[in-house]
Every structure is written in C-alpha cells, then in structure tokens.
Design a protein around this motif. Structure first.
Motif, short mmCIF file in Angstrom:
data_model
loop_
_atom_site.label_atom_id
_atom_site.label_comp_id
_atom_site.label_asym_id
_atom_site.label_seq_id
_atom_site.Cartn_x
_atom_site.Cartn_y
_atom_site.Cartn_z
N TYR A 750 87.12 69.23 100.77
CA TYR A 750 85.95 69.49 101.61
C TYR A 750 86.34 69.39 103.07
O TYR A 750 87.24 68.63 103.43
N MET A 752 84.45 69.54 107.17
CA MET A 752 83.32 69.79 108.07
C MET A 752 83.77 70.82 109.10
O MET A 752 84.71 70.56 109.86
N GLU A 753 83.14 71.96 109.12
CA GLU A 753 83.60 73.03 110.00
C GLU A 753 82.43 73.73 110.67
O GLU A 753 81.31 73.73 110.14
N ASN A 759 77.83 77.94 116.08
CA ASN A 759 76.60 77.24 116.45
C ASN A 759 76.14 76.24 115.39
O ASN A 759 75.14 75.56 115.56
N GLU A 760 76.85 76.21 114.30
CA GLU A 760 76.43 75.28 113.26
C GLU A 760 77.65 74.63 112.62
O GLU A 760 78.61 75.30 112.27
N ARG A 761 77.60 73.33 112.51
CA ARG A 761 78.69 72.61 111.83
C ARG A 761 78.15 72.13 110.48
O ARG A 761 77.11 71.47 110.42
N ALA A 762 78.87 72.48 109.44
CA ALA A 762 78.38 72.15 108.11
C ALA A 762 79.56 71.82 107.20
O ALA A 762 80.72 71.98 107.57
N LEU A 763 79.22 71.39 106.01
CA LEU A 763 80.25 71.00 105.05
C LEU A 763 80.64 72.22 104.20
O LEU A 763 79.77 72.90 103.64
N TYR A 764 81.93 72.45 104.13
CA TYR A 764 82.44 73.57 103.32
C TYR A 764 83.33 73.05 102.21
O TYR A 764 84.06 72.07 102.38
N LYS A 765 83.25 73.75 101.10
CA LYS A 765 84.05 73.37 99.93
C LYS A 765 85.09 74.46 99.69
O LYS A 765 84.76 75.65 99.72
#
Lengths: 782, 287
Positions: A750, A752-753, A759-765
């Motif tokens: 995982y 965090m990118e 404009n958005e930082r979110a968790l990627y798998k």
C-alpha cells in the motif's frame, strides 16, 4: 525435566538390549520396482501383529521378530500395497520392491499428520508428484507454494517464497537438501523456490515435536531429498513453461549398482521481455533471470555400503541500466545464489545397526554492484554478503527390537560469515570498509529413542546437546525433546510434545522489503542465540469410511533473543565506510526481543479416490516485542494472520484428464503505514525557550504503531487441467493453469499517493498477480 | 521458437497490463485524522515558560477530524504543579528558521514568577480545544546539582567553512542526578539580534559512569573572530527528551532511504504527539 529424560532414555536403552537377545532380525531396503529408487517413510508391517517399522531416509528398515512364519505387508502412498511370506529361522536381509500405481491414486496426498498410529504429530510428508499437480503461478511448480497450503504455515506476503511456521521468522526454518543446509531457497525475488520438482523425491515438513536428530532452527525442519536416479534404465523428461524450461536425465551407470540424475532449469523472462523493454525504455534495459542445476550420483558398493554424491548450483541475476548516452547514467546488477554439495556413505554394521556419515558444503552469496555517473563524476558501490558452511556428521540408527529404535549422532559445522562487505569508490577514491568476518563452530550431539511402551502408548524421547563457539563467548545448551502418542482405539489417538530449540544464526530482514538482501549473521558476544520452547497437543482420527483422516492440534511457542533491525537502520548503511564514524558492527544496529505464538490447526484429508485433497485451517496469534521498536510495545509481525483456510482438491475426470484446484482465504497482513505529516521542532536552544527564533521546524512522517493496520482479506482460487496421453516415445502432458481465477486484486503493498492531478492524496493498493493464465508442456520419455 | 514467442508475448503483455494500482475504497485504512502536537522544555533558570503547538496533518484527504492553525491558536493551555494551575497566553504563530511557510508552530507563554520551575518537582501541561484535541503530559525537572570543566584543542584543518576544535568535557555529578544529558555549543554574533544565533553542534549522550562523566566531541567554529561569542552548555535533561531526539535523528520522518526501517516518533503526549521535557543548563563561554 532433564533428569527425567535421562532416566527414561537409560531405561529404554537397557530394556532394549535385554529384549534384543531373544529375537531374529529381518532388514533391508525398500525401493521402487523397476527404477530401484529407495523409498524413505515406507511402512513395513507384520500382518496381524502390532509390529511395524518405517524406512529411514535411505529406505532402510529393520524388524526384530521371534522365529516363525510371517506375512510382511508393505505400504507406501501412491504405490500398490504388497505382501510377502517369510519363514524366519535366522537373521535375514530382504530388499523389498513396491510398484507405483498408474491411476490418479499415484498422486494422492501423503501428509502424515492425521495418521493416528504415528508417534509424532506436527509432521507432513509430500511427494514430488503432489507438488507437480497443484496449479501454480505461470505453471512453475513450487514446493514452498504447496507447503503454504498446510496448517500452521503462514503465507507471508503475496508472491513471497519464504514461509513462516507457527509464528516463526523465515530464518527459523531449517531447509535441508540431501543433508546440506540451504540458506536462501528463492528464485526471482522469492516468487518461486529453488527446488526443481523433477529432481526431488520426497519432502518432509516438521513443525513441532522435533526428534532430537534435528535442531539448529527454532520453528521447522523442511527435509528435501533428491532422487537417486533410475538404476535400470535411462529416462529423460523435458518441460516447457512460460517462465522457465527444464530437462532431467537419469539412468544407470552400472546396472542395479550405480545411477545418476542431472536436472537443469533456466528462466527466460528476460529474453521475452527484452523486445518490449527495448521498444519502450528508450535505451534503458532491465532484466531478471535464474538458472539451477541438480546432480546426484550413487553407488552401491556391496550389500553393506553405499555412497551418494549430490550437488546443487543455482544463481539469480537482476540488472538494470539507464541510457548510457545520457549525461547521467546508472547501472545496477543484483545477484544471489547457492552452491550446495553433499557426500554420504551409508554403512550397515549389522542388520540392526545402520550408519550414515556425510560431509556437507553450503554457500550462499548475495552481491550488489552499482555505478552512477553524474556531472562527470563516477560513483561506484559494491556490497557482498555471504555465508559459507562446511561440516560433517555421523548418524547411527539402532533397531534394537520392535519396541525401540535408538538414534544417535554428532554433527560439526564451521560457519564463515561475511555479513556485509562494502566497497565504495567516489571521485576515484576507494573506501573499502574494514569488513568484519565471523568464523564460528557449531557442534550438535543427540540421542533419541522411539519407544513403543505398550500397545497404546508410544513415545519419542531425546536429548540434544549443542555448542556454538564464536568470538570469545562459547554457548552451550541442552535441548530435551519429548513426544508421546496414546491410542484411544486403533484409529484414534492423542499426541503431545514438548521441545526446546536453540538457533545460533540470525537473519536480518528488512521489514519493508522482501529481497534476498537479507543478511545472515551469527550469535556473537553481544547477540545471543535464539531460543524457543514449544508445547503441542493434538487429536488424530482416521475414518475408514469415507476414507478421511482428521487432525486437530494446538500449540504454544515462546521465543527469545529473536533479532531485528533497529528503527531507522538500513541494510545499505550497515557498514558504510564513508560513514565510519556512525557505523559499527551489525550488533549495534539490531535489537533483541521476544515472541509468543499460539494457535490451533485443523486438517481434514481425503487421501484416496477419484476426488481427493485436503482442507487446512489455522487460527493463530503471533506477537513480537523489542525494546527499541514500537516504543517497546508488543506488535504483530508482518506474516501474522488470524485465520487461514486452504482447500485443495484433485479430481480424475477420466484416465487422461485431471482437474486440480485450490482455494485459499486468509486474514490480511498487518502493516505499518504513514498516518500524519507532523511539524516537529529541532535545534532546540540550550535554555529550552521555544520563542527563540533559531529553532528549526522539521517534517516528520508519523507512522501507525508497528503493523497496527491489517490489509484487506486475501483470497484466490487457482485451477489446473492436465491432459496426458501416451505416445510412442513416452507420455506427454499439457497443463493449463489459471492463477487467481476470478481476478481478485490481492494487495502486494500500500502507498499513500497523490492522484494524477495532484489535488487529492489517498491510499492506493498495488496488485502484482491478477488473473494469469498459463500453460506448460512436458514430455516424459519411455 | 518464433511461434512460441508470438504466443507468449501477448500473455506477458496482459500480465503487465493487468498488474495495477487501485485506489482503496473508503475504510479504516484510508482515513487519517489530523492530530495536534505539543512541545515544551521547562527550565528553572529561564524567566519565561514557553509551550508550542503544531499540527500533524492526516496524509489522506479522507478525515473525520480536521485541525487548523487557528484551532491551535484558540487552545486552552495550562501548566499545573501541586494543585496550582496557571493559563499560558498565546504569543505568536510563526515559521521556524529555514522552514517552509507551511510549517508553523503556535507559541504560548507565561512568566516563571507565576509558577516557579523547581528541580525535582513534577509538572503537568495540558492543551485543549473542545473536541478537536485534548493533550496532556507530565515531566519532572532534573537536578541542577552538577558542573563541568573542559579543555579545548585546535584549530584543526577540516573540509568545512570553519576549522575544527576538539573538546574534552569533564562533568561532575556528585548527586548522581544525571541520567541523560545534552551538550550544546552556541555561537552568537556580538551586538546583533539573538535570531542570528545558530547551534552548530548539539550532541546528546547518555551517562557513562556515576559521579564523573567524560565526554569528548568536536565542533567547527571561527573562534578567532572577535565578533563572535561561543558558549558551551551542558544540559541535564530527561529520558523522554533523549528518546525523542534519538527518534528524530534515526529518521522519523523518513531520511529518504527506502531501505531504512520505519521509525516511530517518540512521544510522551497523551492524546497527540510531541515531547514535554525539562532542562537544567550550565553554560561557559569558550575563550
């Protein structure tokens, strides 16, 4: 406890010698009819009597019987049951042959656990055919992938080849190939193991209740034996897969006396990927490949003496190179490999006394070479880590009578470690580090008695003494071992065991990466040996109709002196010569801690029939604690999974078509991830006044507690279909495998990118193994 | 072989194409709340008591709780000692030296005359803003019963702007009150604002033996420049401070090495992060 063990063993030995004097012996080897391949673990039983023996690793058996006439029955999974009438009036040596079955039952599950009669629990035996039939990623048949489908064996990370047994780290598994220790059993960054199924005869996994013969590691013994080679006729087998191809050749050197086997594999992912990379990478290149080579020669000198010589050589190479025409240029070569050899002499002193003497060599090397050119300056770095073992051992098996089999032995090993040899060349100046090398000697001495105390009660009692000498501080330890089985009825038993194990080697593993960059290091003056004690209790039942074997085992394991890198440490700066002021020996970079693991394992097997297979379920907890990690609090290691369920099935649709399937589902791995970006203060004034404008504000990534979060559920289904057909020159098999049939996106890691627009930082798998169809073609020449 | 490649290449392509990254749907893993941080270093010899608050911003955009600098400025900050409690006043919000503007701390203060800071005594700090954050921490002021001497040698040539000096410190601790200490060299420029002060060497060391502590270190300075004044300070501090600094030095926050082990930020703050500690400082001018 130690005194009790000594008394029990002494009593056993004494009664053994007394009883042995009134009986005759029948002994010999059990081998496969035709090829004369010896069969370890075959059961030789006297009909209508509670007398039986299992063949040892060389296929040798010995029974003590009163003079008389007997029917000897012979069992070996996947082979036709055989019986033989014997008139025993004097000691006899009889070699027994058993024919393999031709139907699907030739590939049945042969896991021992669940066999109520066996003295020890926590043990599984697998055949190479079984490994070959389980559908695999890209068709690459892999021992480790099958082992991970057994109860008590944790999966680890998706794609990883290492395995964890009952809460133990990967270094706590003693992996042995024909008596020689294997230190890194992975190819292609751990996606597959180094064991070529075509060269393997048998696989035994011991998770607990270890007999005194085995030690050196805390959590498991994985004993892999190579085929000896057909003693009567030449055989060839070739296999073509998407990732690699293999070829095996075996046959007699002197008919019925000596034989050989050679087997080789080579991957070609780099060759296939080269045109794609060339088209897309604009002058850069990238590649990974491996090869391995197995060879074995054996010679039966006479009825009492045999010699075996086996070897393994394998290497992996990963390389990357940027465009050399650009001003900044970099290239990297990362390689690792094993060289293993073993020479064994088996000698039968008399029908009751069997001995093995062997000399073993094992070498594992890992190296990284990097070169970077930037603004006209060239920077080079090379890192080498290796472990080199040479040793000898002498094992005796004394088949005293039907109630006692006594084993004893001694093993000596010289370990030579180079945990990290680092050379840096910067602006033409060379910085070799004053690399620290460690030489150590390990001694192991054991005595073990497999004792049938009564019809219902049997025990395996043993003592193992160990010594490890490295530096100025020698370590000595005594390891009591006890396993007992109580038969409730002929098909139901309860088994219990208690073991203490010591391990004088440690593997330093990065918690964030799963690379062969892990470093083997010895116990030293500062870092003590790992130690574990394990208790297990199990219920075993064989159900004749519909032919099921059931086992339910619970265990509790305490571990101490397990080590890990301290926070902030990188394996790259272990002994960086450019940073000598801040670097010391590896001992300063690691933290010692403790661990607990406990759980329950259920296994239901259906070993025979057109539809056969097994269900394995594990419920377990594992926790580690290190003073310098996670602020000294307990945490779950990365491989901890609460629930793990595996369902494996084989079905014979017709004599030529087989369907093999597996379904696996498990709780997600615990992971550590960044939670917050914090603003911290540094350059704090001497008076502590924070109004002072000289203070610095820094960024600190604040992680969750160590492995505080669980990834999502892991599950997938694999399917394989085999089409076999007899041809004029042999048997050809097409196999189509479908890995991750319903394309489950299981997590690899995982991150965090920010999204593409930033404009958005979110968790990627990240998922690396989606639905992957593949095929393999193999041909076994007559 | 050519046919073999033709068959294999599309499969290899599909393998690469299907390997993917996917955004994790909303869940416990994806939500990262903002938190507050608190820093404070009590010192019996300083007239002003300062406490700083800062933000630990949740790294994802999905949050149940958002905290702003304005929320920190409106915090109710208290210091307590033996039932006596005083409120700290908001002083200012500012960036650190050389910091980006997005890094800010909010400083609260009070005078020591209102709540004396005494060695051996225990103090509790709290910072609260309704339901947004509720921080609390305790520290015990270490002993002042120590002194030190030093010898200095140099200058030695060094690949640096300034030459190197080597210092041998002998710290006398008759009361065995030092478990963790800190050494600071402090260079200031005469007749100029204190903001030009810089801290060129700051080393934290653990006690080496009871009674007498020997500590050697080196630093770089332009001691021949009469415009500059250099002070050597020895600070008796708390274990919490030592663990905090050690964690920061080990790379909490990531030093950019992808192979390094993750480091926990040490904190002794309940309900958030940061460090609440105390210093007892002895300083001598380096001649």
């Amino acid at each position: 406890m130690k005194r009790m063990m000594f008394t029990l063993i002494s009593t056993g030995v004494f009664t053994t010698i007394t009883h042995a004097q009134n009986k005759l012996s029948i002994s010999g080897f059990v081998h496969e009819a035709g090829s004369k391949e010896s069969l370890p673990g075959a059961i030789v039983q006297v009909k209508d009597a509670e007398i039986f023996a299992a063949t040892n690793e060389q296929g040798y058996y010995s029974l003590s019987l009163k003079p008389g006439t007997y029917v000897i029955q012979l069992y070996y999974p996947g082979y036709n049951d055989t019986s033989l009438n014997i008139d025993l009036q004097e000691n006899k040596i009889i070699d027994l042959a058993i024919h393999p079955r031709n139907s699907l039952e030739a590939v049945v599950v042969t896991a021992k656990t669940g066999n109520a009669q066996e003295v020890r629990g926590s043990t599984h035996q697998l055949s190479s055919e079984q490994v070959k039939n389980i559908p695999a990623l890209l068709g690459e048949k892999d021992v480790f992938k099958v082992i991970k489908l057994l109860p008590g064996v944790q999966k680890g990370q998706e794609g990883s080849s290492g395995f964890n047994v009952r809460g133990g780290n990967t270094d706590q598994n003693l992996v042995i190939l024909d008596d020689a220790v294997v230190y890194n059993a992975s190819h292609l960054f751990g996606f597959i193991s180094i064991f070529n199924g075509d060269a393997i005869k048998g696989i035994e996994l011991i998770k607990g209740g270890f007999p005194a013969k085995y030690g050196e590691r805390l959590s498991s013994v994985l004993n892999i034996t190579m085929k000896d080679g057909d003693k009567q006729r030449y055989k060839r087998e070739v296999g073509l897969g998407l990732l690699s191809s293999r070829a095996t050749f075996e046959g007699p050197i002197v008919k019925n006396k000596a034989s050989f086997l050679v087997s080789a594999r080579r991957s070609y992912a780099d060759v296939l990927a080269a045109p794609i990379i060339k088209a897309t990478a604009k002058g850069s290149s990238l590649g990974a490949n491996f090869y391995d080579f197995n060879a074995k020669v054996n010679y039966q000198i006479d009825k009492k003496n045999s010699i075996y010589l086996s070897g393994y050589l394998g290497k992996d190479r990963f390389s990357s190179k940027s465009n050399p025409e650009k001003e900044s240029f970099s290239k990297m070569v990362f390689g690792w490999g094993n060289t293993i050899g073993s020479l064994r002499w088996s000698h039968i002193f008399n029908p009751r006394l069997f001995a093995n003497m062997s000399v073993n060599y094992s070498n594992y090397r890992m190296g990284i070479n990097m070169q970077e050119r930037f603004q006209g300056e060239t920077y080079k770095m090379s890192l080498l880590s290796s472990i080199d073992d040479i040793g000898g051992k002498y094992d005796f098996s004394y088949f005293a009578n039907s109630n006692h089999t006594i084993r004893a032995g001694y093993k000596i090993t010289r370990h030579y470690f180079k945990p990290s040899t680092f050379v840096e060349i910067e602006k033409g100046q060379k910085f070799p580090n004053p690399n620290k090398e460690y030489e150590s000697w390990e001694h192991n001495l054991y005595l073990d008695d497999e004792w049938k105390i009564s019809k219902k009660l049997a025990a395996n009692l043993g003592l193992r003494g160990t010594a490890f000498i490295a530096g100025s501080r020698p370590y000595f330890n005594i390891e009591p071992r006890a396993s007992a089985r109580f038969l409730i009825d002929d098909q139901t038993s309860v088994k219990a065991s208690y073991t203490i194990m010591n391990q004088y080697l440690h593997l330093l593993t990065s918690s964030s990466l799963n690379l062969p960059s892990d470093l083997w290091v010895p116990a030293t003056d500062k870092i003590g040996p790992q130690r574990a004690q394990q208790y297990s209790l199990g219920f075993f039942r064989d159900i004749e109709h519909p032919g099921l074997s059931l086992s339910l085992e619970g265990y509790y394991k305490d571990m101490s002196n397990i080590i890990t890198y301290k926070e902030g440490v990188s394996f790259f700066d272990m002994e960086d010569p450019a940073e000598l002021s801040k670097n010391g020996a590896f001992e300063d970079k690691v933290s010692s801690g403790i661990g607990h693991s406990y759980g329950a394992e259920l296994m239901v097997q259906k070993p025979k029939g057109r539809l056969n297979g097994w269900l394995a379920y594990t419920l377990s907890w594992t926790k580690f604690k290190f003073e310098d990690i996670n602020n000294g609090k307990f945490f779950y290691p990365r491989f901890d999974r609460r629930h793990d369920l595996n369902l494996v099935g084989f079905y014979e649709l017709s004599p030529r078509i087989r369907i093999n399937a597996l379904f696996t589902i498990a709780t997600g791995n615990p992971i550590i991830i960044t939670r917050q970006d914090g603003t911290t203060v540094s350059n704090i004034p001497a008076d502590g006044n924070l109004a002072n404008p000289g203070i610095y504000l820094d960024n600190a990534s604040i992680f969750s507690g160590r492995n505080d979060f669980r990834t999502e559920l892991y599950h997938r289904m694999d399917l394989g279909i085999q089409f076999s057909r007899e041809r004029k020159k042999g048997t050809r098999t097409w196999e189509f495998s479908f890995y991750n049939l319903y394309n489950r996106k299981n997590p690899f890691f995982y991150s965090m990118e920010y999204n593409n627009s930033g404009n958005e930082r979110a968790l990627y798998k990240y998922t690396i193994f989606p639905f992957i169809p593949s095929f393999t073609y193999s041909f076994k020449f007559k | 072989m050519k046919i073999f490649k033709i068959i294999l290449l599309p499969i290899l392509f599909s393998f690469i194409a299907l390997s993917c990254k996917t955004k994790v749907p909303d869940g416990k893993l994806t939500r990262t709340d903002d938190a507050a941080m608190l820093f404070g270093f009590l010192n019996p010899d300083v007239d002003t008591i300062t406490i700083a608050l800062s933000l630990a911003k949740g790294v994802s955009n999905k949050k149940d709780k958002t905290i702003t600098i304005a929320d920190l400025e409106q915090a109710e900050v208290k210091l307590e000692h033996k039932g006596q409690s005083i409120d700290l006043k908001f002083l200012e919000t500012r960036s650190g030296k050389y910091s980006n503007n997005d890094k800010q701390i909010v400083i609260f203060y009070t005078l020591q005359s209102k709540l004396p800071i005494l060695p051996g005594e225990t103090y509790t700090v709290s910072a609260k803003n309704n339901s947004l954050f509720d921080l609390k921490a305790t520290t015990t002021v270490p002993s002042k019963d120590f002194d030190f001497d030093y010898t200095i040698s140099g200058p030695f040539p060094f690949d640096h702007n300034y030459p190197e000096y080597k210092v041998n410190m002998t710290i006398r601790d008759p009361g065995n009150g030092i478990s963790f200490l800190r050494v600071v060299t402090h260079v200031s420029i005469k007749d100029q604002d204190q903001s030009y002060t810089s801290y060129d060497v700051a080393k934290e060391v653990q006690q080496e033996s009871n009674g007498i502590i020997k500590y050697d270190f080196s630093f770089n300075a332009d001691l021949d420049n009469e415009e500059k004044e250099t002070t050597l300070s020895c600070i008796n501090t708390t274990e919490s401070y030592f663990r905090y600094v050690t964690a920061i030095k080990k790379g909490a926050g990531g030093g950019g090495d992808p192979f390094s082990e993750p480091t926990s930020v040490y904190t002794n703050i309940e309900g958030g992060y940061g460090i609440f500690s105390a210093f007892c400082t002895k300083s001598k001018k380096i001649e």
